[in-house]
Write a protein that holds these residues in place. Structure first.
Motif, PDB file in Angstrom:
ATOM      1  N   LEU A 206     -39.573   6.245  43.825  1.00 38.28           N
ATOM      2  CA  LEU A 206     -38.799   5.600  45.116  1.00 38.28           C
ATOM      3  C   LEU A 206     -40.057   4.877  45.963  1.00 38.28           C
ATOM      4  O   LEU A 206     -39.791   4.230  46.879  1.00 38.28           O
ATOM      5  N   ARG A 207     -41.269   5.566  45.746  1.00 36.02           N
ATOM      6  CA  ARG A 207     -42.431   5.025  46.619  1.00 36.02           C
ATOM      7  C   ARG A 207     -42.926   3.556  45.533  1.00 36.02           C
ATOM      8  O   ARG A 207     -43.468   2.704  46.570  1.00 36.02           O
ATOM      9  N   MET A 208     -42.800   3.716  44.308  1.00 39.67           N
ATOM     10  CA  MET A 208     -43.182   2.656  43.665  1.00 39.67           C
ATOM     11  C   MET A 208     -42.308   1.239  43.674  1.00 39.67           C
ATOM     12  O   MET A 208     -42.635   0.258  44.081  1.00 39.67           O
ATOM     13  N   ILE A 209     -41.107   1.649  43.830  1.00 46.75           N
ATOM     14  CA  ILE A 209     -40.058   0.461  43.712  1.00 46.75           C
ATOM     15  C   ILE A 209     -39.974  -0.253  45.028  1.00 46.75           C
ATOM     16  O   ILE A 209     -39.882   0.662  45.938  1.00 46.75           O
ATOM     17  N   TRP A 210     -39.686  -1.488  45.226  1.00 42.52           N
ATOM     18  CA  TRP A 210     -39.440  -2.023  46.411  1.00 42.52           C
ATOM     19  C   TRP A 210     -38.142  -2.217  46.942  1.00 42.52           C
ATOM     20  O   TRP A 210     -37.783  -2.300  47.923  1.00 42.52           O
ATOM     21  N   LYS A 211     -37.147  -1.854  45.946  1.00 41.23           N
ATOM     22  CA  LYS A 211     -35.534  -2.033  46.356  1.00 41.23           C
ATOM     23  C   LYS A 211     -35.358  -0.415  46.813  1.00 41.23           C
ATOM     24  O   LYS A 211     -34.561   0.095  46.183  1.00 41.23           O
TER      25      LYS A 211
ATOM     26  N   LYS B 185     -46.240  -6.272  34.526  1.00 34.45           N
ATOM     27  CA  LYS B 185     -44.979  -6.674  34.399  1.00 34.45           C
ATOM     28  C   LYS B 185     -44.217  -6.570  35.901  1.00 34.45           C
ATOM     29  O   LYS B 185     -43.091  -7.058  35.869  1.00 34.45           O
ATOM     30  N   VAL B 186     -44.975  -6.304  37.014  1.00 34.79           N
ATOM     31  CA  VAL B 186     -44.502  -6.279  38.314  1.00 34.79           C
ATOM     32  C   VAL B 186     -45.112  -7.148  39.111  1.00 34.79           C
ATOM     33  O   VAL B 186     -46.218  -7.582  38.926  1.00 34.79           O
ATOM     34  N   ASP B 187     -44.254  -7.508  40.425  1.00 29.64           N
ATOM     35  CA  ASP B 187     -44.816  -8.427  41.131  1.00 29.64           C
ATOM     36  C   ASP B 187     -45.819  -8.000  42.144  1.00 29.64           C
ATOM     37  O   ASP B 187     -45.995  -6.689  42.147  1.00 29.64           O
ATOM     38  N   ASP B 188     -46.732  -8.978  42.772  1.00 32.56           N
ATOM     39  CA  ASP B 188     -47.917  -8.424  43.531  1.00 32.56           C
ATOM     40  C   ASP B 188     -47.322  -7.263  44.779  1.00 32.56           C
ATOM     41  O   ASP B 188     -47.841  -6.084  44.801  1.00 32.56           O
ATOM     42  N   GLU B 189     -46.060  -7.279  45.464  1.00 31.79           N
ATOM     43  CA  GLU B 189     -45.727  -6.440  46.284  1.00 31.79           C
ATOM     44  C   GLU B 189     -45.612  -5.031  45.907  1.00 31.79           C
ATOM     45  O   GLU B 189     -45.854  -4.111  46.091  1.00 31.79           O
ATOM     46  N   VAL B 190     -45.027  -5.049  44.541  1.00 26.19           N
ATOM     47  CA  VAL B 190     -44.808  -3.720  43.980  1.00 26.19           C
ATOM     48  C   VAL B 190     -46.043  -3.296  43.305  1.00 26.19           C
ATOM     49  O   VAL B 190     -46.270  -2.063  43.041  1.00 26.19           O
ATOM     50  N   LYS B 191     -46.968  -4.124  42.728  1.00 21.30           N
ATOM     51  CA  LYS B 191     -48.117  -3.812  42.338  1.00 21.30           C
ATOM     52  C   LYS B 191     -48.978  -2.737  43.298  1.00 21.30           C
ATOM     53  O   LYS B 191     -49.538  -1.700  43.179  1.00 21.30           O
ATOM     54  N   VAL B 192     -48.923  -3.352  44.665  1.00 17.22           N
ATOM     55  CA  VAL B 192     -49.648  -2.342  45.837  1.00 17.22           C
ATOM     56  C   VAL B 192     -48.702  -1.220  45.844  1.00 17.22           C
ATOM     57  O   VAL B 192     -49.429  -0.120  45.951  1.00 17.22           O
ATOM     58  N   LEU B 193     -47.675  -1.092  45.967  1.00 20.12           N
ATOM     59  CA  LEU B 193     -46.767  -0.121  45.953  1.00 20.12           C
ATOM     60  C   LEU B 193     -47.268   0.981  44.822  1.00 20.12           C
ATOM     61  O   LEU B 193     -47.455   2.209  44.962  1.00 20.12           O
ATOM     62  N   VAL B 194     -47.160   0.594  43.509  1.00 22.42           N
ATOM     63  CA  VAL B 194     -47.477   1.367  42.448  1.00 22.42           C
ATOM     64  C   VAL B 194     -48.801   1.890  42.622  1.00 22.42           C
ATOM     65  O   VAL B 194     -49.157   2.928  42.363  1.00 22.42           O
TER      66      VAL B 194
ATOM     67  N   VAL C 279     -54.367  -5.665  43.666  1.00 18.99           N
ATOM     68  CA  VAL C 279     -54.595  -4.318  44.293  1.00 18.99           C
ATOM     69  C   VAL C 279     -55.812  -3.976  44.358  1.00 18.99           C
ATOM     70  O   VAL C 279     -56.295  -2.738  44.566  1.00 18.99           O
ATOM     71  N   GLU C 280     -56.905  -4.867  44.375  1.00 17.00           N
ATOM     72  CA  GLU C 280     -58.321  -4.420  44.386  1.00 17.00           C
ATOM     73  C   GLU C 280     -58.655  -3.964  45.547  1.00 17.00           C
ATOM     74  O   GLU C 280     -59.383  -2.876  45.909  1.00 17.00           O
TER      75      GLU C 280
END
Length: 664
Positions: free
Chosen positions: A534-539, A602-611, A636-637
């Motif tokens: 739930l932290r990683m997923i943007w939905k 495989k994930v978008d930039d917004e989700v990259k940051v969450l992951v 995510v740098e």
């Protein structure tokens, strides 16, 4: 444990490269373009540890091709052809690490390559493994059994859960044996499989004792009683397992409800406030619809009566003026000039004057007759307007009568609307004070209601199962007494029976401990999986929970209530797999580094940051090594750099030299 470095000599595209990881537990990032050697770096680690390249596109096909010398060998033969002609070429991977006790070690695997008679490079014999372990400040001792040493610290069976290539990840939890794989991972990571082996051994001992007790009583009373006892024991064991599992599930639900309650605040008060808010909003909507309908009725009535209303004033004014003119004598009454006409016909006036044609007297009489006719027609017309004026007046009066209740209804509903709007403002302030966001609360409330239903069901079911177990235990007690009475008559079997009883007690204790431990462990991994996913997923409004059920199926619950685990996108499936891998760390007895190849590709930039943020949050002292593409890392740098626990190394493939080098 953490990896400190890896050296690759003549391995794939690496001629002689040493990569150093972060000086402390944290994140180390290896950045390189496609084809620079990231996945082969991961293969080098698995080859060094387990003598296999685990991340080939088709491992079995690759093995077969290498056996027939058709596949590309491990050794970097491109630029080293001359050296192969001169003698064996050593392919070496050395992995440096720090053990849990703080002592350093070096794991080295090497293989020699030569050119055969056909001029094709082939491996000379098998690979050689060695482990050197620090024995003091600077000295190292050779470990006698390196495979066993590695197996104790980095077991091969847990490799799929701490080394992942997410680019080749395809429905991680949905490959036909999902439940078995998930259960196996949890048992092996938490070392619960040791209890499995103990249970197997105790069952063997129990069966041997049963056999010894029953040999002299084959088909007799004692054997029948023992069979009945075993059956009752089994049924009680199954019921106890169900009760334990459901009790733990009930405790988990209560914890979940506590957590939901914390997020929602005062549930009853918030629920009432939201219900009132939604009720007021619905009533406002209905009032708006009713007001709109009343406006339409008024408009329709006005449209049909407007001409009459508009004309009424002008016609009434005209009638008034006619009355005034009539009274003043400016309008003659209707006359019948038949007498004058007779005079004209007889050519003789009443005064005796002649009214012959073309005389002045006749012209005057004719003119008088004509003016009387026109005045008579005008007077008749004006007097006739009294009728239409009365009709118009009636219509105007009727319109006012019809519109009055509509106006009253509109005023009443507008007053109600003003009151509801003020009430809505008060409720909004109350919701803000409670910290409740309506949409989020509805999602949480749906989870709360589902948890309440499950809790109520378990609360009703557990006593029923306990009652059934008590009944079976009473039956078991009776059977045991019968066995004891029978055994007293058979002194030669008493010793076997005592041992059998002790073995049964041990087996029951181990079964109970195993059931309780595995359920607790599953719930703990499930909770960690849910938190991370739930932290990683943007939905976060679409997916409301990720869990591992009693059958070890991994599910992803949507806000609408159905399971979407099998329908996740590639990026969402990566988030679920990474969440599971990190969740295992919560129960793992193996403090191994996590190594992920292309975890965010495989994930978008917004989700990259969450992951990335979730990975950092879940480290808990474990080392994380990420092999990433430049654009993947670029998103995510700043997240990693700002964390202060990252080291970054960049690699590059030199096509002319056919080798990979370290850039930074």
């Amino acid at each position: 444990m953490r990896f400190t470095s890896v050296r690759l000599q003549n391995y794939r595209q690496y001629r002689d490269v040493t990569l150093t990881f972060g000086a402390s537990s944290g994140v180390s990032v290896i950045v390189g373009k496609t084809g620079s050697g990231k996945t082969n770096l991961l293969n080098a680690l698995t080859w060094c540890l387990y003598d296999e390249e685990a991340f080939g596109a088709a491992e079995e096909a690759t093995r077969a091709s290498r056996k027939s010398n058709k596949g590309m060998p491990l050794a970097n033969i491109g630029p080293l052809g001359e050296q192969l002609q001169q003698g064996p070429l050593e392919c070496v991977v050395e992995l440096g690490l720090v053990d849990d006790d703080g002592r350093k070690a070096v794991i080295r695997r090497e293989a020699a390559y030569v050119v055969n008679a056909e001029g094709v490079p082939e491996r000379q014999g098998g690979s050689q493994l060695s482990v050197l372990r620090q024995n003091g400040a600077s000295g190292y001792d050779r470990v006698e059994d390196p495979d066993h040493w590695i197996s104790r610290r980095l077991p091969k069976h847990i490799r799929p859960y701490y080394m992942l290539n997410t680019e080749r990840l395809n429905q991680f939890f949905h490959q036909g044996a999902e439940s078995k794989r998930v259960r196996q991972a949890i048992l092996e990571i938490a070392k619960i499989n040791t209890l499995d082996r103990m249970k197997t051994r105790l069952r063997q001992v129990r069966d041997e004792l049963l056999s010894a007790v029953g040999r002299s009583d084959k088909g007799g009373l004692l054997e029948g009683l023992e069979n009945e006892r075993v059956e009752l024991d089994h049924r009680i064991e199954v019921l106890s397992s169900q009760i334990d599992s459901k009790t733990l599930n009930l405790e988990s639900l209560e914890r979940q409800m506590d957590a939901l309650n914390d997020r929602m605040g005062d549930v009853d008060k918030a629920s009432k406030a939201i219900a009132d808010y939604n009720g007021v909003r619905e009533r406002l909507q209905r009032l708006d619809e009713e007001l709109e309908e009343l406006d339409e009725r008024m408009y329709s009535r006005l449209v049909t009566s407007a001409p009459a209303v508009l004309c009424y004033g002008a016609v009434s004014d005209l009638v008034l003026k006619v009355d005034e003119a009539w009274k003043a004598g400016r309008i003659p009454a209707p006359i019948h000039p038949d007498f004058v006409q007779e005079l004209l016909n007889s050519h003789l006036c009443v005064c005796g004057r002649g009214l012959e044609a073309d005389t002045i007297a006749r012209e005057q009489v004719e003119d008088l007759l004509e003016r009387h006719r026109e005045a008579s027609q005008l007077g008749a017309f004006l007097q006739a307007q009294r009728g239409p004026a009365a009709v118009l007046r009636r219509r105007a009066v009727d319109l006012e009568t019809d519109l009055e209740p509509i106006r009253l209804d509109i005023r009443d509903k507008e007053t109600q609307r003003d009151g509801l709007r003020k009430r809505l403002e008060v409720l909004e302030q109350e919701l803000n004070a409670l910290g409740v966001e309506d949409d989020l609360f509805q999602v949480l409330k749906a989870q709360w209601d589902a948890a309440v239903r499950q809790r109520d069901a378990l609360t009703a079911e557990i006593p029923r199962l306990e009652s059934k177990r008590e009944s079976l235990q009473e039956d078991l007690g009776k059977v045991r007494k019968n066995i004891e009475r029978e055994m007293k008559r058979r002194s030669d079997q008493q010793e076997h029976y005592k041992l059998l009883e002790f073995a049964e007690q041990c087996l029951a204790a181990v079964d109970h401990a195993h059931s309780e431990l595995i359920t607790e462990t599953r719930l703990e991994v499930s909770s960690a999986l849910n938190d991370s996913f739930l932290r990683m997923i943007w939905k976060d409004q679409t997916y409301v929970a990720a869990s591992i059920d009693q059958d070890y199926g991994v599910g992803v619950e949507m806000a609408k209530g159905y399971d979407a685990a099998a329908d996740l996108s590639g990026g969402e499936d990566v988030c679920l797999a990474l969440s599971f891998s990190q969740a295992l760390g919560r129960v793992s007895d193996f403090d191994v580094p996590l190594v992920f190849d292309s975890p965010l590709v495989k994930v978008d930039d917004e989700v990259k940051v969450l992951v990335a943020q979730t990975m950092l949050k879940n480290l808990n002292g474990r080392q994380l090594i990420l092999l990433m593409k430049p654009d993947e890392f670029g998103a995510v740098e700043s997240t990693f750099v700002e964390s202060g626990v990252s080291s970054v190394v960049r690699i590059e493939f030199d096509e002319a030299a056919q080798s990979t080098t370290v850039v930074i």
